[in-house]
Design a protein around this motif. Sequence first.
Motif, mmCIF file in Angstrom:
data_model
loop_
_atom_site.group_PDB
_atom_site.id
_atom_site.type_symbol
_atom_site.label_atom_id
_atom_site.label_comp_id
_atom_site.label_asym_id
_atom_site.label_seq_id
_atom_site.Cartn_x
_atom_site.Cartn_y
_atom_site.Cartn_z
ATOM 1 N N ARG A 26 -145.530 -41.847 -31.475
ATOM 2 C CA ARG A 26 -146.141 -41.566 -30.173
ATOM 3 C C ARG A 26 -145.302 -40.563 -29.393
ATOM 4 N NH1 ARG A 26 -150.039 -45.553 -29.756
ATOM 5 N NH2 ARG A 26 -151.262 -44.595 -31.380
ATOM 6 N N SER A 29 -145.844 -37.265 -30.611
ATOM 7 C CA SER A 29 -147.142 -36.686 -30.250
ATOM 8 C C SER A 29 -147.199 -36.320 -28.769
ATOM 9 C CB SER A 29 -148.285 -37.643 -30.601
ATOM 10 O OG SER A 29 -148.290 -38.743 -29.734
ATOM 11 N N PHE A 30 -146.190 -36.743 -28.008
ATOM 12 C CA PHE A 30 -146.116 -36.327 -26.616
ATOM 13 C C PHE A 30 -145.709 -34.862 -26.511
ATOM 14 C CE2 PHE A 30 -145.743 -40.850 -25.381
ATOM 15 C CZ PHE A 30 -146.619 -40.842 -24.334
ATOM 16 N N SER A 31 -145.020 -34.394 -27.545
ATOM 17 C CA SER A 31 -144.531 -33.028 -27.464
ATOM 18 C C SER A 31 -145.704 -32.064 -27.564
ATOM 19 C CB SER A 31 -143.527 -32.753 -28.576
ATOM 20 O OG SER A 31 -144.078 -33.159 -29.805
ATOM 21 N N PRO A 32 -145.637 -30.966 -26.816
ATOM 22 C CA PRO A 32 -146.796 -30.083 -26.713
ATOM 23 C C PRO A 32 -147.118 -29.363 -28.020
ATOM 24 C CG PRO A 32 -144.896 -29.105 -25.661
ATOM 25 C CD PRO A 32 -144.504 -30.483 -26.023
ATOM 26 N N LYS A 33 -148.340 -28.915 -28.091
ATOM 27 C CA LYS A 33 -148.788 -28.128 -29.225
ATOM 28 C C LYS A 33 -148.063 -26.786 -29.205
ATOM 29 C CE LYS A 33 -152.965 -26.063 -30.684
ATOM 30 N NZ LYS A 33 -154.237 -25.594 -30.219
ATOM 31 N N ASN A 38 -152.039 -18.435 -35.723
ATOM 32 C CA ASN A 38 -153.080 -17.485 -36.089
ATOM 33 C C ASN A 38 -154.443 -18.156 -36.011
ATOM 34 O OD1 ASN A 38 -152.542 -19.190 -38.121
ATOM 35 N ND2 ASN A 38 -152.595 -17.668 -39.758
ATOM 36 N N GLU A 39 -154.646 -18.963 -34.952
ATOM 37 C CA GLU A 39 -155.940 -19.616 -34.814
ATOM 38 C C GLU A 39 -156.902 -18.673 -34.119
ATOM 39 O OE1 GLU A 39 -155.049 -23.607 -33.025
ATOM 40 O OE2 GLU A 39 -153.151 -22.588 -32.999
ATOM 41 N N CYS A 42 -157.616 -18.462 -29.909
ATOM 42 C CA CYS A 42 -156.579 -19.179 -29.163
ATOM 43 C C CYS A 42 -156.115 -18.356 -27.974
ATOM 44 C CB CYS A 42 -155.404 -19.499 -30.065
ATOM 45 S SG CYS A 42 -154.154 -20.545 -29.311
ATOM 46 N N GLY B 48 -152.398 -31.179 -34.630
ATOM 47 C CA GLY B 48 -152.063 -30.536 -33.362
ATOM 48 C C GLY B 48 -153.069 -30.788 -32.265
ATOM 49 N N VAL B 78 -166.211 -19.186 -29.614
ATOM 50 C CA VAL B 78 -164.936 -19.698 -29.121
ATOM 51 C C VAL B 78 -164.804 -19.647 -27.598
ATOM 52 C CG1 VAL B 78 -162.440 -19.704 -29.448
ATOM 53 C CG2 VAL B 78 -163.900 -18.885 -31.262
ATOM 54 N N GLN B 84 -163.610 -23.552 -31.406
ATOM 55 C CA GLN B 84 -162.366 -23.049 -31.974
ATOM 56 C C GLN B 84 -162.030 -23.740 -33.294
ATOM 57 O OE1 GLN B 84 -159.037 -22.132 -29.742
ATOM 58 N NE2 GLN B 84 -158.027 -21.930 -31.701
ATOM 59 N N ASP B 88 -161.706 -22.158 -36.943
ATOM 60 C CA ASP B 88 -160.499 -22.300 -37.761
ATOM 61 C C ASP B 88 -160.821 -22.820 -39.156
ATOM 62 O OD1 ASP B 88 -158.836 -21.374 -35.825
ATOM 63 O OD2 ASP B 88 -158.210 -23.347 -35.093
ATOM 64 N N LYS B 93 -157.998 -21.650 -41.657
ATOM 65 C CA LYS B 93 -156.717 -21.624 -40.963
ATOM 66 C C LYS B 93 -156.196 -23.015 -40.631
ATOM 67 C CE LYS B 93 -156.996 -17.028 -39.093
ATOM 68 N NZ LYS B 93 -157.740 -16.267 -38.101
ATOM 69 N N ALA B 644 -150.529 -40.712 -24.026
ATOM 70 C CA ALA B 644 -150.135 -39.707 -25.014
ATOM 71 C C ALA B 644 -151.172 -38.593 -25.111
ATOM 72 C CB ALA B 644 -149.942 -40.360 -26.373
ATOM 73 N N ARG B 647 -151.112 -36.347 -22.068
ATOM 74 C CA ARG B 647 -149.961 -35.441 -22.149
ATOM 75 C C ARG B 647 -150.303 -34.232 -23.031
ATOM 76 N NH1 ARG B 647 -147.499 -31.948 -22.504
ATOM 77 N NH2 ARG B 647 -145.336 -31.526 -22.997
ATOM 78 N N ARG B 648 -150.936 -34.527 -24.159
ATOM 79 C CA ARG B 648 -151.220 -33.465 -25.102
ATOM 80 C C ARG B 648 -152.339 -32.550 -24.610
ATOM 81 N NH1 ARG B 648 -151.562 -35.545 -30.996
ATOM 82 N NH2 ARG B 648 -153.182 -36.755 -30.031
ATOM 83 N N ASN B 651 -151.151 -30.714 -21.492
ATOM 84 C CA ASN B 651 -149.931 -29.976 -21.802
ATOM 85 C C ASN B 651 -148.976 -29.975 -20.620
ATOM 86 O OD1 ASN B 651 -148.285 -28.665 -23.492
ATOM 87 N ND2 ASN B 651 -149.402 -26.723 -23.515
ATOM 88 N N TRP B 653 -146.312 -32.715 -18.332
ATOM 89 C CA TRP B 653 -145.783 -34.031 -17.972
ATOM 90 C C TRP B 653 -146.114 -34.358 -16.531
ATOM 91 C CZ3 TRP B 653 -144.794 -38.046 -20.493
ATOM 92 C CH2 TRP B 653 -144.238 -37.994 -21.780
#
Lengths: 48, 684, 73
Positions: A26, A29-33, A38-39, A42, B48, B78, B84, B88, B93, B644, B647-648, B651, B653
């Motif tokens: 967990r 998974s808190f850490s950002p993307k 190369n998406e 984006c 991701g 997109v 998106q 991908d 990708k 969680a 947060r994601r 992006n 806190w």
Amino acid sequence: METQTIIAAIIILAALLYVGSMLLKRVKSFSPKKACGNECGCEAKTKN
Amino acid sequence: MKTEKQITKTPTSKKEITIAIAGNPNAGKTTLFNVLTGLRQKIANYPGVTVERKEGIWKLEGESLQLIDLPGLYSLDVTSLDEQIACDVLTGKVPNLPQPDAVIAVVDATNLERNLYLVTQILEFRIPVVVALTMMDSAEKQSLQIDAKKMSELLQVPVIPVIASQKQGIQELSSAVMKAAKTETLPHIPWLADSEYILEDDEIHLSLSDDAAANKKIFARYNFISEVYQESVKQLNTVERNVSEKIDGFLTHKFFGLIILVGILLLVFQTIFSWASLPMDLLENAFGALGDFVRTTLPEGMLNDLIVDGIIAGVGGVLVFLPQILLLFLFLSILEDTGYMARAAFLLDKLMSRFGLHGKAFLPLLSSFACAIPGIMATRTIENPKDRLATIMIAPFMSCSARLPVYSLMIATFFAGQSFFGFISVGAVLMLAMYAFGVLTAIIAAFIMKRTILKSPPPPFVMELPPYRLPNLRTVFQNMLTRAGLFLKRAGTVILAISIILWAITYFPRTANTEVLMANDANGNPPSVEEIQKANEDFRQSEQIKNSYAGRIGHVIEPVIQPLGFDWKIGVALIASFAAREVLVSTLSIIYNVGKDENEESETLISAIKDAKKEDGTPVWTPLTALTLMVFFVLAMQCMSTVAVVRRETNSWAWTLFMVGYMTILAYIAAFLTYQGGKFLGFG
Amino acid sequence: MNLAKLSIGKEAKVIKINGNSAITRRLMEMGVIPGVSIKVIKTAPFGDPIEVRVRGYSLAMRRNEAETIEVSE
């Protein structure tokens, strides 16, 4: 020690390990993307 | 864009064939996917991001094909995250996911032009496409005559009419897909190559400048599609208002529409409550019997206690609520599949926009009644970041299915069997009131946020209203089955592990046996040996919990929750339930089970709660305590997974902590007012 | 005139779409492009959004969006 106590201790330990690993996952998974790889799309600017 | 000269794709050496399945929302994609894969599917997440990724194995001509279900899309341009992801996948990708060898494009025959638009875009990725033409029976009813062969010639891809629910056309589709996947020729895209479809700049009547090229492509695609449509489809005779429009006249009626909407929601909650009660009673008795069986069969000892008081009580306590959760998902899936969900958004958009919410926020918010996580993920269709953030911030106020066990337990304990006017159960009304309370808070929170920290102009709203359709039973049941599987998996992993740990912290450290001094009874006779033994054991049990690690933690936080009428046992349950809300039920089961006399008849959690006494002998729980706890649960951010995901998705806190903070403070204030107000008015 | 002013039950041809936003693009991708005919079916209980029929399917949009679509009867 009794067999029952030993088995119970193992189960508790396993549960602790499981919850610990779950928490670790967990936290990860808190850490950002990561930034745009190369998406497609984006980097596309959002218009509105 | 590549030129027409490149006509061969790079030969692939890999053995496994990957097929993606794409289509507009409501085109019948899920039904086809289920028919092709049967039960060989799994749901995972794209790396991701938290978009659900559905994959299945398609057994075909002795080979196993990997089938990927893309999210429902209108275009691949997109502007949203779903688009998106699809983009991908199609460009290969996504890590560990090969580029698809072919795409099955699911096309709704009653809505050909707009559905074919996506097909032209997929073809531009230079991936072989097979068109699966669905809803042919509906097209026939609308007197549309579709020449699939002609369409196939014009599009230069196979076009196969299918009726997935009756498995018609699946054979033809299979062989066409197999052939397409192994072909070396790249598809033609005449609309971008042939000048007849491309407009000159001065022909584009738009005030757009920088996007002129992109717009030219849109026109070229639609020009090509119009040509295909005109040559392959005939409208035999003009139909009058079809059934869908007649139904719509009622359901989106200016006045009755809103009444029907409220009626449907009330009916859903009433049904969830009444239908589920029988299987829930059965499950509860079964777990009780299982506990007794293990208790008496296994020799006495620590393991015996762990299994009975920890595992069976904890996991069983949550599993009992499976029937209710299944029913909730059944209704959500029926409302979605019939097309009613879109109408509800249509009816409520004006109301929602008054509070600064997007009409599109309706679907994420409604999904949040199942679980806030998919709900928050579904906000990705909202283009404006501020609108999206506002929706994310309020989504957890929608009462998710994990809160259902908590509400149910409280209602079943204190309000069961009561009714208004003899036929509306107090339980159902209270349940609906909790849901309504969450919604109301969400609306007010959104209203305030959209006027202060998330100020932005009114959001746009463009949405399809799909025709009404009977839901496909197979799809509905498969959906329920998948959800049940996920719930059982949770019960077998997270909840099991937490139950074991909770049991351990109530079991240790052990309290030594004690001697209780007992006075003679009223007649002056000394107490019997059995009575002394029982009193000793009772005292030891209550001392045990009080002195356990859990008890110590509970006592530390007791001053904070005392104004809400909660004792330290509820405090322990509140802390544990941060892992997942339904853990509250497990924790109460464990706490009350550990403190229970082992020789006693197995009693249910409900009677244990009713019988629980404070040290001064007054009951711990009153109907007011139950109501306060429910109010607290409506508003509190008691879910690690949601935190969680927020947060994601945001992006940030700052936003995540803001959300946890304001929700917890609101929950505390509301619970405080409920309890103290109730006491002031003389309840509890 | 624009689509928002078209009365219920009337059909018209799209001549132009004003604006430069993601929503303009979305409208076009959903098939609302110059030359296509469009019909107003009904309005929601509070007068907004409106339901239109275009290319054989139903589309809901707010009056704000409908105002960007120029039509001629």
